[in-house]
Write a protein that holds these residues in place. Structure first.
Motif, PDB file in Angstrom:
ATOM      1  N   GLY A 189       6.778  22.360  10.188  1.00 59.61           N
ATOM      2  CA  GLY A 189       7.816  21.615   9.496  1.00 59.61           C
ATOM      3  C   GLY A 189       8.152  22.267   8.178  1.00 59.61           C
ATOM      4  N   LEU A 234       7.068  13.695  14.099  1.00 55.80           N
ATOM      5  CA  LEU A 234       6.306  12.603  13.500  1.00 55.80           C
ATOM      6  C   LEU A 234       7.070  11.954  12.354  1.00 55.80           C
ATOM      7  CD1 LEU A 234       2.641  13.912  13.269  1.00 55.80           C
ATOM      8  CD2 LEU A 234       3.476  11.966  14.570  1.00 55.80           C
ATOM      9  N   TYR A 238       8.736  15.609   7.819  1.00 57.56           N
ATOM     10  CA  TYR A 238       8.037  16.811   7.352  1.00 57.56           C
ATOM     11  C   TYR A 238       7.101  17.433   8.385  1.00 57.56           C
ATOM     12  CZ  TYR A 238       9.618  14.393   3.215  1.00 57.56           C
ATOM     13  OH  TYR A 238      10.401  13.730   2.313  1.00 57.56           O
ATOM     14  N   VAL A 239       6.831  16.719   9.446  1.00 59.25           N
ATOM     15  CA  VAL A 239       5.855  17.214  10.419  1.00 59.25           C
ATOM     16  C   VAL A 239       6.376  17.009  11.838  1.00 59.25           C
ATOM     17  CG1 VAL A 239       3.476  17.111  11.223  1.00 59.25           C
ATOM     18  CG2 VAL A 239       4.006  16.479   8.872  1.00 59.25           C
ATOM     19  N   ALA A 240       6.258  18.050  12.624  1.00 58.99           N
ATOM     20  CA  ALA A 240       6.494  17.931  14.062  1.00 58.99           C
ATOM     21  C   ALA A 240       5.274  18.499  14.771  1.00 58.99           C
ATOM     22  CB  ALA A 240       7.754  18.686  14.465  1.00 58.99           C
TER      23      ALA A 240
END
Lengths: 207, 450
Positions: free
Chosen positions: B210, B156, B159-161
């Motif tokens: 993440g 994404l 910091y975020v998957a």
């Protein structure tokens, strides 16, 4: 009643995670692919993170394209940020050039003189920027395979010419399972930078 | 004028003519010669001009050709670079191992170990498909294939998957990061951290994971929702009891109740990571030891010795409704882990506790049960060598005394390279006397990470 409260909490938890993910979308998304990172920061990411779980892989093990998927795989496994991923990827890609067997000419005589060159970074700056991640502030090495500079029979027992070649071309210490990449992975280092850091090493860690 | 004067003047005139006339003839010759030279030079100049013109014409043609060659070269170089950086990357990694093991009191045997390829299909820096298959040769010489994980990861942002599919359990460290044989410094998994031990192995669901910076410290996290595990039950001494947790990811959720969990790790120092993890939800008995589901067990004669005393009101086997009679039990997991590297030393440890609640309804109604395991491991890569001694201590507690075990493990590894490792490991096992948990084991393993 307790079950309903627990169910609501779970739903709320899920929604919170999704909202957090969506709210941060696009903030620092890589505009170009692969966006080049900072190889110096990448060296630190490599030294600090990889060996927590496994023996650090030699950058020369894989090609540039293979490192891309590997870096993203490791982003998932190690919980790296996107920036850390780009940095370490750039470091690995910059560091996997084959080690040359051609001897280099160590021009300029004493390293200390070379350090006075106007375009050279100071030796301490080069060390703090590029070397310290693996060799440590005490010169004893922070990752397996990094030699101890303070030993009387360590790398500093060799001539400036030899150390210069090892730094510039990369070098695998005897017994070590992995090699130091050329210029420590920082391709922006000049010959004078290398000479400066050699002088710094001798002054700081030499016997 | 006298005759003498006339003669004198005539003589002088004659002499003058005699001198002038030859000079005049010589000047004509030089003129002719010069004229010839000028003509020759003009001819040469003309030739040079023609040659120059020809050269210029040739050069103009060659410049065009050079431009063509350069254009072609640029195309060739661009084409040659295509494979390096396409929008879609295909990559294979993984690991394999072979070895030999010998259990105390038994004959040793060679093993083909495992071949576990990991396939990556990546679209730019947005999406990655990851899957690990595990091929293993069993005792009968047949090849077993299992899917360790298969996820589609959507990055994404930095910091975020988001991860969907079958993923390694984020609870703890060993299962998600240390189980590959080229990473594990011992030839076996720590007690309770292998398949169907105290620690969850994989989940089917959705996960966000993440890392981010918190102050000057890096952190990593994962949070997931999944179908959760299933439970095994057994019938002993006239009553049911929980036998174990089938903690591999399931593609169905028989009780319809999801499991939530995750892990949060902090890195206060560059080579120190401390993690805490937990999961909570529901789990239901779906398997009776000996084979089959409770439904199947009631309809298969081979289980009659065990199930002869089953209550009669267990539902209609033909409709397969027995599972609905099983009560979903509380499922709670708590774990802690750490790893600390100091130069060539590596110290790590992990604790996991899985608690299953009691069921008062259903065929397999029984009290709850708790599985608990921990280990700590120290390794040291001797400087300037490739030799790495390792020592590990582990403890596993289960509801069944026959499975309780403590273990000291000693090993010595040789790093052929950073990803090819030869391991000699010896386990000193201490369990219930007369059980396999009480037998020592020697292992040799050659592991290759690729």
């Amino acid at each position: 009643m307790k079950t309903i409260a627990k169910f609501r909490f779970r739903i709320l938890f899920t929604i919170s995670v999704l909202l957090f993910a969506l709210s941060t979308q696009g903030l620092l998304f890589a505009a170009n692919y692969p966006e080049r990172g900072d190889p110096v920061a990448g060296a630190r990411v490599w030294a600090d993170n990889c060996s927590r779980c496994h023996n650090a892989r030699d950058p020369a093990d894989l090609r540039d394209d293979q490192w891309i998927s590997t870096a993203f795989h490791m982003r998932m496994r190690a919980g790296l940020t996107g920036q850390q991923t780009r940095d370490v990827l750039t470091f690995m890609q910059d560091s996997n050039v084959p080690i040359s067997v051609e001897p280099l000419v160590f021009a300029g005589g004493a390293a200390a003189k070379a350090a006075e060159s106007a375009d050279a970074l100071s030796g301490s700056a080069v060390f703090a920027q590029t070397c310290i991640a693996c060799h440590g502030s005490n010169g004893k090495g922070t990752v397996p395979g990094a030699p101890d500079f303070t030993r009387s029979d360590g790398p500093l027992s060799q001539s400036d010419e030899t150390i210069f070649q090892h730094v510039k071309l990369g070098f695998k210490s005897p017994g070590s399972a992995m090699a130091m990449p050329p210029k420590g992975g920082n391709m922006s280092l000049t010959d004078n930078d290398i000479k400066a850091v050699i002088a710094f090493l001798r002054e700081t860690f030499g016997q | 004028m006298s005759t003498v004067d006339k003669s004198w003047r005539l003589c002088m005139l004659t002499c003058l003519l005699a001198i002038i006339l030859p000079l005049s003839a010589n000047a004509d010759e030089k003129y002719d010669l010069l004229q010839q030279q000028v003509d020759a030079l003009q001819q040469q100049l003309k030739q040079v001009q023609e040659a120059l013109q020809q050269y210029q014409e040739d050069m103009s043609v060659k410049e065009g050709q050079v431009e063509q060659v350069v254009t072609q070269l640029k195309r060739d170089v661009a084409a040659a670079e295509e494979w390096k950086n396409p929008d879609t990357l295909i990559h294979m990694a993984g690991y394999a191992d072979v070895g030999y093991s010998s259990v105390s009191g038994e004959d040793g045997s060679f093993g083909a170990g495992r071949f576990a390829p990991i396939f990556h299909y990546q679209y730019r820096d947005k999406v990655m498909l990851e899957t690990e298959l595990e091929f293993q040769l069993n005792d009968a010489g047949e090849t077993n294939v299992e899917m360790e994980y298969m996820t589609i990861d959507y990055f994404l942002n930095d910091y975020v998957a988001l991860v969907g599919g079958l993923f390694l359990s984020p609870v703890g460290q060993f299962r998600q990061n240390l189980h590959p044989s080229w990473i594990n410094k011992f030839a076996s998994a720590p007690l309770g951290f292998g398949h169907d031990g105290a620690a969850p192995t994989s989940e089917v669901g959705l996960q966000a994971r993440g890392g981010f910076q918190l102050g000057g410290m890096y952190t990593n996290y994962s949070a997931y929702i999944s179908n959760g595990p299933e439970l095994n039950s057994t019938f002993e001494d006239g009553e049911y009891e929980l036998e174990g947790i089938s903690s591999g990811g399931k593609a169905t959720d028989v009780d319809g109740k999801k499991v939530f969990g995750g892990r949060f790790g902090i890195l206060p120092l560059p080579h120190l990571e401390i993690g805490i993890s937990a999961a909570t939800g529901k789990a239901t008995v779906t398997v009776l030891e000996g084979g089959g589901t409770p439904h199947a067990a009631l309809t298969e004669a081979e289980f009659s010795p065990v199930f002869g005393s089953l209550p009669k009101n267990v539902g209609d086997p033909e409709e397969g409704s027995d599972l609905h009679a099983e009560q979903a039990r509380d499922y709670d997991v708590f774990g802690m882990d750490f790893v600390w590297g100091l130069g060539s030393f590596k110290l790590r440890g992990e604790y996991i506790k899985t608690k299953i609640g009691a069921a008062t309804e259903g065929i397999t109604a029984s009290p709850g049960a708790t599985w608990e395991a921990w280990y700590t491991q120290l390794s040291y890569l001797i400087p300037q060598t490739r030799i790495e001694p390792v020592i590990r201590y582990g403890d596993f507690n289960s509801p069944h005394a026959s499975q309780d075990q403590t273990q000291w493990g000693l090993g010595i590894n040789y790093l052929i390279s950073s990803n090819v490792i030869a391991k000699l490991s010896y386990e000193f096992n201490d369990g219930e006397s007369g059980t396999r948990a009480d037998t020592d084991r020697f292992m040799f393993q050659l592991a290759y990470g690729f």
